[in-house]
Design an enzyme around this catalytic site. Sequence first.
Site, PDB file in Angstrom:
ATOM      1  N   ILE A   1       0.854  -1.178   0.000  1.00  0.00           N
ATOM      2  CA  ILE A   1       0.000   0.000   0.000  1.00  0.00           C
ATOM      3  C   ILE A   1       0.892   1.232   0.000  1.00  0.00           C
ATOM      4  O   ILE A   1       2.087   1.154   0.305  1.00  0.00           O
ATOM      5  CB  ILE A   1      -0.972   0.026   1.211  1.00  0.00           C
ATOM      6  CG1 ILE A   1      -0.220  -0.054   2.537  1.00  0.00           C
ATOM      7  CG2 ILE A   1      -1.996  -1.087   1.101  1.00  0.00           C
ATOM      8  CD1 ILE A   1      -1.133   0.014   3.762  1.00  0.00           C
ATOM      9  N   ASP A   2       0.305   2.369  -0.342  1.00  0.00           N
ATOM     10  CA  ASP A   2       1.082   3.588  -0.480  1.00  0.00           C
ATOM     11  C   ASP A   2       1.690   4.046   0.838  1.00  0.00           C
ATOM     12  O   ASP A   2       1.189   3.726   1.923  1.00  0.00           O
ATOM     13  CB  ASP A   2       0.190   4.720  -1.006  1.00  0.00           C
ATOM     14  CG  ASP A   2      -0.313   4.467  -2.408  1.00  0.00           C
ATOM     15  OD1 ASP A   2       0.302   3.659  -3.116  1.00  0.00           O
ATOM     16  OD2 ASP A   2      -1.319   5.092  -2.787  1.00  0.00           O
ATOM     17  N   LYS A   3       2.721   4.835   0.734  1.00  0.00           N
ATOM     18  CA  LYS A   3       3.399   5.399   1.903  1.00  0.00           C
ATOM     19  C   LYS A   3       2.418   6.063   2.869  1.00  0.00           C
ATOM     20  O   LYS A   3       2.447   5.813   4.071  1.00  0.00           O
ATOM     21  CB  LYS A   3       4.450   6.414   1.438  1.00  0.00           C
ATOM     22  CG  LYS A   3       5.057   7.239   2.557  1.00  0.00           C
ATOM     23  CD  LYS A   3       5.947   8.341   1.995  1.00  0.00           C
ATOM     24  CE  LYS A   3       6.427   9.264   3.119  1.00  0.00           C
ATOM     25  NZ  LYS A   3       7.233  10.386   2.594  1.00  0.00           N
TER      26      LYS A   3
END
Length: 348
Positions: free
Chosen positions: A152-154
Site C-alpha cells: 500500500i502507499d506510503k
Amino acid sequence: MTEEHTPEVELDDDLFEHFRFEIPKGQEFLRIDKYLMHMLPNSTRNKIQNAATNGNIYVNDVPVKSNYKVKPFDVVRILLSHPPFENRVDPENIPINIVYEDDTLLLVNKEPGMVVHPGHGNYTGTLVNALAYHFENLPLNSSERPGLVHRIDKDTSGLLVIAKTEAAMTHLAKQFEAKTSEREYIALVWGNVKEDEGTIEGNIARHVKDRMQMAVFADDEIGKPAVTHYKVLERFGYVTLISCQLETGRTHQIRVHLKHIGHTLFNDERYGGHLILKGTTFTKYKQFIDNCFKTLPRQALHAKTLGVVHPTTGELMRFDTDLPQDMQDVIEKWRNYSKSHNNDEDED
C-alpha cells in the site's frame, strides 16, 4: 506496477529508466515489440507486450502499445517501478505493529508515512528494512523483496499480510491474483457522493503527461482492468465518508478511480485533493480546511479490513483495524462542522 507474485497492488513509486534507445537513421518502420526483441537481453515478445500493456514502454516520453512502429530518431525508453540495480536491504530496528502472527504469516498494521519497500528516495526506514531485522529468512517475492505479498502507499495506513514461508507466499499471492482476498478501505472524499453505493470500472495505467500519477483510460488495450465497489457511510455535505471494496488492486486504484468520478481523496496532494475542491469562499471555512489538513497531513485512506484463507489450515481469516487517530479526528471535525452549518446541500 512490474509483475510480482501478486501484480495487483498499490504502489507509491516513481519509475526508473532501465533501457534507452535512439532509433538510428535509416531504420525501417518496425513494430516496437519486434524491435525490442533484438535489442533487449533475455527478452521475449510476450514480456515486451506485457510491458507495453502495463505502460512501461515510452517513445518520445509517451507510453505506446506493442504495435507502435518505430521510426528514425525515436527515443525509446523502458521505465519500471524498481531501480535497475539490485536493492540491498539493510535490517533496521524499527517497531512493527503486528496484529497477528503464526509460523506461516503475519498481519501488520502499517503506520501512515512508512514506505513499504526501498525505492527511489527511500532506501532506509521502510517496512521491509524492519522486517529484515525482526525476521530471518523471509521468502523473497519475484522482485526479491522479503515477505511482501502486496503493498500500500506510503501515506495510506492499514493492514498488510506478510508471508513467512515460500508456500505461504505462493498461496497468498494466488488469492490476490484470483481476487478472492477481501480488502476494505475507508476513505474521506471531496464532494457529496450522490449514490449510496456503486461500482467504478476503468483500465488504469500511467498518466500520459505526469508519470507520477495514474489515470483511467477508455481504451481497453491500455493499462489493466480495475474494479472498485464503494458504499457511502456518512455524508458531511462538502465531503463524504465511504467504504471501498477492491475487486482488483492496481496502482493507486482507489485514489485514481475516485478522482475519475469527481471525488478526489481528501488531502491527496498527488491528485489535487490538498486543494479546496468543494465548499464556500468564506475565510472561516478556509481556516477550517487548513486545520483539517494539519490534523490529517496525508490522503484520507486506511486499509481497514483484510480477509485471506490461511495457507496451511484453509481457515478463512478476517482481520479488522480501527481508524488511525488522525482520520478519526478529521472525521469528527467534519461531523461537527456539518451539524453546526447545516451543510447538506447536494454537492457533486
